[in-house]
Design a protein around this motif. Structure first.
Motif, mmCIF file in Angstrom:
data_model
loop_
_atom_site.group_PDB
_atom_site.id
_atom_site.type_symbol
_atom_site.label_atom_id
_atom_site.label_comp_id
_atom_site.label_asym_id
_atom_site.label_seq_id
_atom_site.Cartn_x
_atom_site.Cartn_y
_atom_site.Cartn_z
ATOM 1 N N THR A 233 0.831 -1.208 0.000
ATOM 2 C CA THR A 233 0.000 0.000 0.000
ATOM 3 C C THR A 233 0.868 1.261 0.000
ATOM 4 O OG1 THR A 233 -1.692 -1.185 1.277
ATOM 5 C CG2 THR A 233 -1.858 1.219 1.201
ATOM 6 N N ARG A 234 1.890 1.265 0.837
ATOM 7 C CA ARG A 234 2.784 2.426 0.899
ATOM 8 C C ARG A 234 3.473 2.648 -0.438
ATOM 9 N NH1 ARG A 234 7.974 3.965 1.506
ATOM 10 N NH2 ARG A 234 8.342 5.886 2.707
ATOM 11 N N GLN A 235 3.862 1.568 -1.100
ATOM 12 C CA GLN A 235 4.569 1.690 -2.371
ATOM 13 C C GLN A 235 3.690 2.350 -3.437
ATOM 14 O OE1 GLN A 235 7.711 1.126 -2.557
ATOM 15 N NE2 GLN A 235 7.983 1.515 -4.744
ATOM 16 N N VAL A 236 2.392 2.027 -3.426
ATOM 17 C CA VAL A 236 1.455 2.623 -4.388
ATOM 18 C C VAL A 236 1.446 4.142 -4.238
ATOM 19 C CG1 VAL A 236 -0.991 2.879 -4.968
ATOM 20 C CG2 VAL A 236 -0.038 0.598 -4.608
ATOM 21 N N ILE A 237 1.318 4.606 -2.990
ATOM 22 C CA ILE A 237 1.249 6.046 -2.736
ATOM 23 C C ILE A 237 2.611 6.703 -2.950
ATOM 24 C CG2 ILE A 237 0.747 7.802 -0.979
ATOM 25 C CD1 ILE A 237 -1.259 5.808 0.255
ATOM 26 N N SER A 242 6.272 10.296 -5.838
ATOM 27 C CA SER A 242 7.611 10.442 -6.432
ATOM 28 C C SER A 242 7.520 10.865 -7.891
ATOM 29 C CB SER A 242 8.383 9.125 -6.313
ATOM 30 O OG SER A 242 8.592 8.788 -4.953
ATOM 31 N N LYS A 243 6.587 10.275 -8.622
ATOM 32 C CA LYS A 243 6.403 10.648 -10.028
ATOM 33 C C LYS A 243 5.995 12.111 -10.152
ATOM 34 C CE LYS A 243 3.527 7.311 -11.126
ATOM 35 N NZ LYS A 243 2.590 6.477 -11.923
ATOM 36 N N ASP A 244 5.160 12.562 -9.223
ATOM 37 C CA ASP A 244 4.714 13.950 -9.246
ATOM 38 C C ASP A 244 5.869 14.909 -8.967
ATOM 39 O OD1 ASP A 244 2.354 15.729 -9.486
ATOM 40 O OD2 ASP A 244 2.873 16.278 -7.428
ATOM 41 N N VAL A 245 6.736 14.529 -8.019
ATOM 42 C CA VAL A 245 7.918 15.348 -7.713
ATOM 43 C C VAL A 245 8.828 15.435 -8.932
ATOM 44 C CG1 VAL A 245 10.033 15.469 -6.348
ATOM 45 C CG2 VAL A 245 7.860 14.910 -5.233
ATOM 46 N N GLU A 246 9.026 14.295 -9.615
ATOM 47 C CA GLU A 246 9.887 14.272 -10.809
ATOM 48 C C GLU A 246 9.333 15.165 -11.916
ATOM 49 O OE1 GLU A 246 10.229 10.198 -11.862
ATOM 50 O OE2 GLU A 246 11.468 9.662 -10.119
ATOM 51 N N LYS A 247 8.020 15.156 -12.088
ATOM 52 C CA LYS A 247 7.390 16.003 -13.111
ATOM 53 C C LYS A 247 7.630 17.475 -12.826
ATOM 54 C CE LYS A 247 3.620 12.878 -14.431
ATOM 55 N NZ LYS A 247 2.145 12.667 -14.373
ATOM 56 N N LYS A 248 7.492 17.840 -11.542
ATOM 57 C CA LYS A 248 7.672 19.254 -11.170
ATOM 58 C C LYS A 248 9.112 19.692 -11.351
ATOM 59 C CE LYS A 248 3.877 19.320 -7.826
ATOM 60 N NZ LYS A 248 3.495 19.321 -6.394
ATOM 61 N N GLU A 249 10.040 18.799 -11.036
ATOM 62 C CA GLU A 249 11.466 19.133 -11.177
ATOM 63 C C GLU A 249 11.861 19.238 -12.641
ATOM 64 O OE1 GLU A 249 13.417 16.079 -8.998
ATOM 65 O OE2 GLU A 249 13.168 17.073 -7.050
ATOM 66 N N ALA A 250 11.160 18.504 -13.504
ATOM 67 C CA ALA A 250 11.485 18.510 -14.930
ATOM 68 C C ALA A 250 10.989 19.767 -15.633
ATOM 69 C CB ALA A 250 10.899 17.278 -15.611
#
Length: 251
Positions: A233-237, A242-250
């Motif tokens: 469950t934790r991995q899903v969230i 993490s993907k959202d953070v990567e998008k913002k940094e990009a």
């Protein structure tokens, strides 16, 4: 931050606490009646959702909900989400139409007016007391036996390290879900910390994105499976954040 912006942010924050209380005072007689018996809780829940919407929209927030799976009104669930802000409570009430109860820290019961009803209708826990934790498990099991859904923020509180993407999860929600063979509903709040963190002079109106992930079945699981369920469950969230953070940094 400019002096003017600081002043406006402080006033906006004060407005939050006004909004926290005003709808409760307006609905007070109705809330007293609907919180007086467990059988009336579904009606109380309707009022709680109105209260939550008044706060979110009154603060200039607008939820954007992505649902990967729909909840069945005849099924009860274990709702779990990352915890970063006071508005997590309001968001959960807005996005979930089906009545559920919170398991949350006892400190919330000390908030004037709000705390009175929170204590009466939800399960509160003193995390420094082993007896309180045991009592919570007993009460949660009783409410699950009644067919109610439960929401637990499995991080156990808002992480003190604000740079942390997602804290470790505690076992309680997953132990209960397995014991009652009910699905886990992972939920990701992307923007709550940015929009309304626990740092007083911060945040601002805007979009609040949330994703209700596909449910995780506990059918056939045994108590010894709780750690795997917790980690899954934790991995899903975590992956979603993490993907959202990567998008913002990009950008």
């Amino acid at each position: 931050m400019s002096i003017l912006r600081t002043i406006l942010t402080v006033l906006w924050r004060i407005w939050f606490y006004i909004l926290l209380v005003i709808p409760i005072l307006i609905m007070f007689p109705v809330l007293v009646v609907f919180s007086s018996a467990e059988r009336l809780y579904p009606k109380y829940y309707v009022c709680a959702r109105i209260w939550a919407k008044c706060i979110l929209y009154g603060m200039g927030f607008y939820p954007e909900i992505k649902r990967m799976q729909q909840l069945d009104p005849k099924q009860n669930y274990m709702l779990v989400a990352n915890h970063t802000s006071m508005i997590d409570i309001m968001m959960m009430l807005v996005i979930i139409k089906q009545p559920f109860i919170f398991v949350g820290k006892r400190e919330l019961a000390k908030i004037p007016v709000f705390g009175f009803f929170y204590r009466k209708t939800n399960i509160t826990v003193d995390r420094n007391s082993n007896k309180s934790k045991q009592d919570v498990v007993i009460e949660a099991r009783r409410r699950l036996d009644m067919g109610e859904s439960i929401c637990i923020f499995p991080e156990g509180g808002v992480p003190e390290d604000r740079s942390l993407v997602l804290d470790t999860f505690k076992d309680g929600a997953f132990r209960l879900a397995i014991a009652h063979q009910i699905p886990i509903v992972p939920i990701t709040f992307y923007d709550n910390k940015k929009r309304f963190s626990y740092k007083f002079i911060s945040g601002g109106p805007g979009k609040l994105r949330v994703k209700i992930h596909e449910f995780i079945s506990t059918e056939g699981m045994q108590p010894g499976d709780r750690r795997d369920l917790r980690n899954q469950t934790r991995q899903v969230i975590f992956e979603e954040l993490s993907k959202d953070v990567e998008k913002k940094e990009a950008v």
